[in-house]
Each structure stands twice: as C-alpha cells, then as structure tokens.
Scaffold this active site. Structure first.
Site, mmCIF file in Angstrom:
data_model
loop_
_atom_site.group_PDB
_atom_site.id
_atom_site.type_symbol
_atom_site.label_atom_id
_atom_site.label_comp_id
_atom_site.label_asym_id
_atom_site.label_seq_id
_atom_site.Cartn_x
_atom_site.Cartn_y
_atom_site.Cartn_z
ATOM 1 C CG HIS A 202 6.305 35.712 -2.869
ATOM 2 N ND1 HIS A 202 7.561 35.745 -2.349
ATOM 3 C CD2 HIS A 202 5.593 34.881 -2.055
ATOM 4 C CE1 HIS A 202 7.637 34.962 -1.285
ATOM 5 N NE2 HIS A 202 6.452 34.428 -1.073
HETATM 6 C C1 UD1 Z 1 2.435 30.705 -1.393
HETATM 7 C C2 UD1 Z 1 2.389 30.685 0.118
HETATM 8 C C3 UD1 Z 1 3.473 31.579 0.681
HETATM 9 C C4 UD1 Z 1 4.830 31.233 0.095
HETATM 10 C C5 UD1 Z 1 4.763 31.208 -1.432
HETATM 11 C C6 UD1 Z 1 6.073 30.702 -1.974
HETATM 12 C C7 UD1 Z 1 0.147 30.389 1.135
HETATM 13 C C8 UD1 Z 1 -0.993 31.074 1.766
HETATM 14 N N1 UD1 Z 1 1.115 31.179 0.611
HETATM 15 O O1 UD1 Z 1 2.138 32.030 -1.800
HETATM 16 O O2 UD1 Z 1 3.534 31.438 2.072
HETATM 17 O O3 UD1 Z 1 5.755 32.192 0.516
HETATM 18 O O4 UD1 Z 1 3.715 30.319 -1.842
HETATM 19 O O5 UD1 Z 1 6.256 31.095 -3.298
HETATM 20 O O6 UD1 Z 1 0.199 29.186 1.092
HETATM 21 N N2 UD1 Z 1 0.394 31.194 -9.483
HETATM 22 C C9 UD1 Z 1 0.648 30.819 -10.768
HETATM 23 N N3 UD1 Z 1 1.343 29.653 -10.976
HETATM 24 C C10 UD1 Z 1 1.781 28.864 -9.969
HETATM 25 C C11 UD1 Z 1 1.499 29.247 -8.659
HETATM 26 C C12 UD1 Z 1 0.809 30.413 -8.419
HETATM 27 O O7 UD1 Z 1 0.275 31.503 -11.719
HETATM 28 O O8 UD1 Z 1 2.403 27.817 -10.229
HETATM 29 C C13 UD1 Z 1 -0.304 32.475 -9.249
HETATM 30 C C14 UD1 Z 1 -1.819 32.358 -9.257
HETATM 31 O O9 UD1 Z 1 -2.330 33.550 -9.807
HETATM 32 C C15 UD1 Z 1 -2.155 32.315 -7.782
HETATM 33 C C16 UD1 Z 1 -1.090 33.195 -7.180
HETATM 34 O O10 UD1 Z 1 0.062 32.961 -7.962
HETATM 35 O O11 UD1 Z 1 -3.464 32.787 -7.508
HETATM 36 C C17 UD1 Z 1 -0.805 32.899 -5.734
HETATM 37 O O12 UD1 Z 1 -0.457 31.526 -5.555
HETATM 38 P P1 UD1 Z 1 -0.670 30.837 -4.110
HETATM 39 O O13 UD1 Z 1 -0.073 29.489 -4.112
HETATM 40 O O14 UD1 Z 1 -2.089 30.963 -3.701
HETATM 41 O O15 UD1 Z 1 0.119 31.769 -3.135
HETATM 42 P P2 UD1 Z 1 1.616 32.335 -3.247
HETATM 43 O O16 UD1 Z 1 1.526 33.807 -3.334
HETATM 44 O O17 UD1 Z 1 2.367 31.596 -4.275
HETATM 45 N N1 UDP Z 2 13.680 30.707 -5.535
HETATM 46 C C1 UDP Z 2 13.986 30.094 -6.735
HETATM 47 N N2 UDP Z 2 13.723 30.773 -7.899
HETATM 48 C C2 UDP Z 2 13.183 32.020 -7.914
HETATM 49 C C3 UDP Z 2 12.879 32.633 -6.676
HETATM 50 C C4 UDP Z 2 13.125 31.942 -5.505
HETATM 51 O O1 UDP Z 2 14.497 28.975 -6.763
HETATM 52 O O2 UDP Z 2 12.964 32.562 -9.011
HETATM 53 C C5 UDP Z 2 13.951 29.972 -4.285
HETATM 54 C C6 UDP Z 2 14.817 30.709 -3.292
HETATM 55 O O3 UDP Z 2 16.175 30.503 -3.567
HETATM 56 C C7 UDP Z 2 14.384 30.086 -1.982
HETATM 57 C C8 UDP Z 2 12.919 29.795 -2.194
HETATM 58 O O4 UDP Z 2 12.714 29.790 -3.612
HETATM 59 O O5 UDP Z 2 15.055 28.866 -1.749
HETATM 60 C C9 UDP Z 2 12.075 30.850 -1.568
HETATM 61 O O6 UDP Z 2 10.760 30.697 -1.977
HETATM 62 P P1 UDP Z 2 9.722 31.882 -2.018
HETATM 63 O O7 UDP Z 2 10.425 33.183 -2.005
HETATM 64 O O8 UDP Z 2 8.814 31.580 -3.124
HETATM 65 O O9 UDP Z 2 8.883 31.641 -0.681
HETATM 66 P P2 UDP Z 2 9.129 31.963 0.872
HETATM 67 O O10 UDP Z 2 10.472 31.489 1.269
HETATM 68 O O11 UDP Z 2 8.942 33.414 1.072
HETATM 69 O O12 UDP Z 2 8.024 31.206 1.536
#
Ligand code: UD1
Ligand code: UDP
Length: 350
Positions: A202
């Site tokens: 992601h």
């Molecule tokens: C965010 C964090 C990242 C973290 C990740 C965990 C920032 C800059 N990034 O990244 O550090 O590792 O969360 O998962 O804060 N979207 C949906 N539904 C949701 C959430 C997101 O459809 O519930 C989609 C949307 O298209 C959105 C994209 O995901 O634009 C990115 O979501 P965003 O929260 O901006 O960043 P993440 O990539 O999730």
């Molecule tokens: N995770 C989860 N379901 C999923 C993918 C990840 O519960 O389908 C959990 C995973 O076990 C870990 C956390 O989400 O505890 C990690 O989050 P993510 O990879 O979104 O973000 P990051 O740690 O890179 O910020």
C-alpha cells in the site's frame, strides 16, 4: 488525568487497543477519530474486534490531498482541544492524523505523547518520514519501540522525555494471539498451513509508481505457489486506474482487507510474507515468519539481522530470489517484553 487520543488509520487502531485498555484503568481518555480511514474493514472492524472504546468525536475527514486532509483535521482537532482542555494529547506512528493531532496540541501548549517515536527511514520523500520528524520535534514524551529509535532521536538532539518502552504492536500480538483460536479462515480461503505466501502492498512509493508496481506484480507472477493478498483500497484503486487485472497472476487470491485477528492467522501460517507495510514487517518478525520487504529502506532495521527480513525494493529478480531463499534466521527479543502499554501509563503516572 485527561488524555485526548487522536486516531485515524488502520495501524493506529491496532496500536491504540492495548494502550487504551491500560490508560483507562486510571485516567480519562477522549478518542478523536479523524476519519482518515473510513471503510468498515479499514476502521469499524478494529474497534469492534479489539474492543476499542467508541470515539467521542468523529471528524469524517476522509480521503484527499495531504494538505487538505491534514488541514481539515487540524481545524477540527483545535476546536475540540479548546473545549476539552486535556492534560495530554496522545498520537501514534506517522500518518497525517498523527501530525494534525501533534501540531494542534503543540500550538495550544498541550504536551504531546508520541507512541512509536524515533523511527526513521531517512527518506523525506515518504509522507510518513515528514510526519514523524515533525511530530517528534513537538512532542514532550517520546515512547520509542527500540534502541535504534532512541539513537535516531539523540542524533536530532532530542533526549528529554525519551523512553524505550518496547513496541505496543508486540503487546497487541501477544494479547490477541491468545484469543485467536479455532479459526476456520485458512479453510475458507483454501489455504494450507505453511504453504502459501501472504502479500500486502500500500506504500505510496509503490502504488503511485507504475514502473515499480509492474516490477512487483511481475515478481508475483514468477513466484510459484499459492499467494493471498488482502488488498488495501488505495492499491485496488490505483491498479484499476492503471488497467491492471490481477486475475492474470497464477496462484494469486486477492481478498478484501481482513480484520486484525484474521490477519494474525494469515501471517502466522504463511510460508513467507511479501510486504511494504511497517506493521506487517514487525509482525512477521514476532511470528518468526521470514519477510521480504518491497521497499528500498526500512525503519525496522533490527529485523534485517540474519535475513529475517530482506529488503528488495521493487526489483523483480531480487524479490523472486529472496522469496525462494532457504533461511533459518535467529530471532531475538528486540521489541520489548509485551508490556509497553503498561510502561507508558506508568510514566504518565509519574
Ligand atoms: C495511510 C498512511 C500510511 C499508513 C496507511 C496504513 C498517511 C500519509 N499515510 O496511508 O502511513 O501506512 O495509512 O494503512 O497518513 N481509501 C479508501 N478507504 C479507506 C481509506 C482509504 O478507499 O477507508 C483509499 C482512498 O482512495 C484514499 C487512499 O485509499 O485516497 C489512500 O488513503 P490515505 O489514508 O490517504 O493513505 P493510505 O495509503 O491509507
Ligand atoms: N492489517 C490488518 N488487515 C489487513 C492488512 C493489515 O489487520 O488486511 C494489520 C496488520 O496486521 C498490521 C497493520 O494492519 O497490524 C498494518 O497496517 P498497514 O499495513 O495498513 O500500515 P503500516 O503499518 O504500514 O503503517
């Protein structure tokens, strides 16, 4: 004492579960959910499964550009802090929700508690690196998960209020693995214990770069065997915009994001894990499952020792070689003793 906690993204809900449980034994906690993650399987499922108290405020900020998203959070968090007048503000990790919470509090002279402080990738192109550097520099108490994190802060002249308490994600794994019995998940997805690869992708540096994404997907084609990929909505959207059909990858099962307990089961029983997630790299280490990290650098440098985790970037050949490599790493206790949340609350008490 009154603590306002700001949460917004999936990994923060998981980190908050053990801390909230401990904090509420002796203190008052108000939870603000920024709404950064909002799909049921990116948010609600964790509150339900992990018994995290319902947020007192839901900001409904949703997805947008970094500036807009962070700015909208900042405006609303400031209003709440002015009303609630907490003794502390608590934030986790490195997301836009973390930065918005920390900045709003610091400007109001409310001491900031940062859990998972001191992590560095030394790559300022990552939004997370900017968020965590700024958050650390306005925090009053910096709870580090590792000695490396303490050292990173020292190099930036941050020494006051710094404590290595261990990793709250390790607390969460130990607590929840005990509950994670009788799971029929593997059967449901036709997976055999120790005979499949688990994938998560992601990170913006991968999803927003077509060349990197193609190279990573090519490696998934070349890795033989069953692969399961709970896909992050960001990645699903980006791949669909690129016109990529994952059904063309042999042996790959793409599933919706799963809850935490299911994720632990998928991790524990995987042959190897391919990921660009921070949390998943650590969980692979806790579960003693070899990890192949689809990034050019990692904040979790300890996991690289003995090739428990191999950094391969988005290089197809390196990914395939690392996945096929026979390894028997020597795992150590590098992330505390599973009592990080207790230690954090004990510090607050003092
Ligand atoms: C965010 C964090 C990242 C973290 C990740 C965990 C920032 C800059 N990034 O990244 O550090 O590792 O969360 O998962 O804060 N979207 C949906 N539904 C949701 C959430 C997101 O459809 O519930 C989609 C949307 O298209 C959105 C994209 O995901 O634009 C990115 O979501 P965003 O929260 O901006 O960043 P993440 O990539 O999730
Ligand atoms: N995770 C989860 N379901 C999923 C993918 C990840 O519960 O389908 C959990 C995973 O076990 C870990 C956390 O989400 O505890 C990690 O989050 P993510 O990879 O979104 O973000 P990051 O740690 O890179 O910020």
């Amino acid at each position: 004492m009154k603590v306002v906690t700001v949460l917004g993204a999936r990994p923060q809900f998981i980190k908050a579960a053990p801390v909230s449980r401990e904090l509420r034994k002796t203190h008052d906690e108000i939870i603000i959910h920024t709404g950064q993650h909002y799909d049921a399987n990116m948010s609600d499922i964790f509150f339900e499964e992990l018994h995290i108290p319902k947020p007192d405020y839901h900001l409904g900020v949703g997805s947008s550009s970094h500036g807009k998203q962070t700015g909208e959070m900042l405006i609303q968090i400031e209003e709440i802090l002015l009303k609630e007048k907490p003794d502390f503000l608590l934030v986790y990790g490195d997301t836009n929700s973390t930065l918005a919470g920390a900045l709003a509090a610091a400007k109001l002279h409310i001491p900031v508690l940062h859990i998972e402080a001191g992590l560095r990738s030394f790559n300022k192109k990552m939004p997370e690196e900017v968020n965590r550097i700024l958050t650390d520099h306005v925090s009053a108490f910096l709870f580090c998960p590792t000695d490396t994190a303490v050292k990173n802060l020292k190099e930036e002249n941050i020494t006051n209020g710094v404590h290595n308490v261990g990793d709250v994600m390790y607390d969460a794994v130990l607590y929840n693995m005990k509950l994670n019995q009788n799971n029929t998940l593997l059967e449901k997805h036709d997976l055999t214990k120790g005979a499949y690869y688990l994938i998560t992708v992601h990170r913006a540096e991968n999803t927003d770069d077509e060349n990197r994404m193609h190279a990573i997907l090519e490696s998934f084609k070349q890795v033989e065997g069953t692969k399961v990929w709970p896909i992050h909505p960001r990645t699903k959207n980006k791949l669909s915009a690129m016109g990529i059909d994952l059904a063309e990858i042999p042996g790959l099962q793409v599933i919706d994001p799963v809850g935490y307990l299911d994720m632990l089961t998928l991790e524990k029983n995987a042959k190897k894990i391919m990921t660009d997630s921070g949390g998943v790299q650590k969980e692979a280490y806790f579960m003693k499952v070899p990890c192949v990290t689809l990034r050019d650098e990692t904040e979790w440098v300890e996991t690289l020792e003995g090739e428990a985790n191999i950094l391969v970037g988005a290089d197809t050949k390196k990914i395939v070689e690392a996945v096929n490599k026979e390894l028997s790493p020597n795992y150590k206790d590098l992330f505390g003793d599973g009592r990080a949340a207790e230690k954090i609350v004990a510090f607050l008490q003092k």
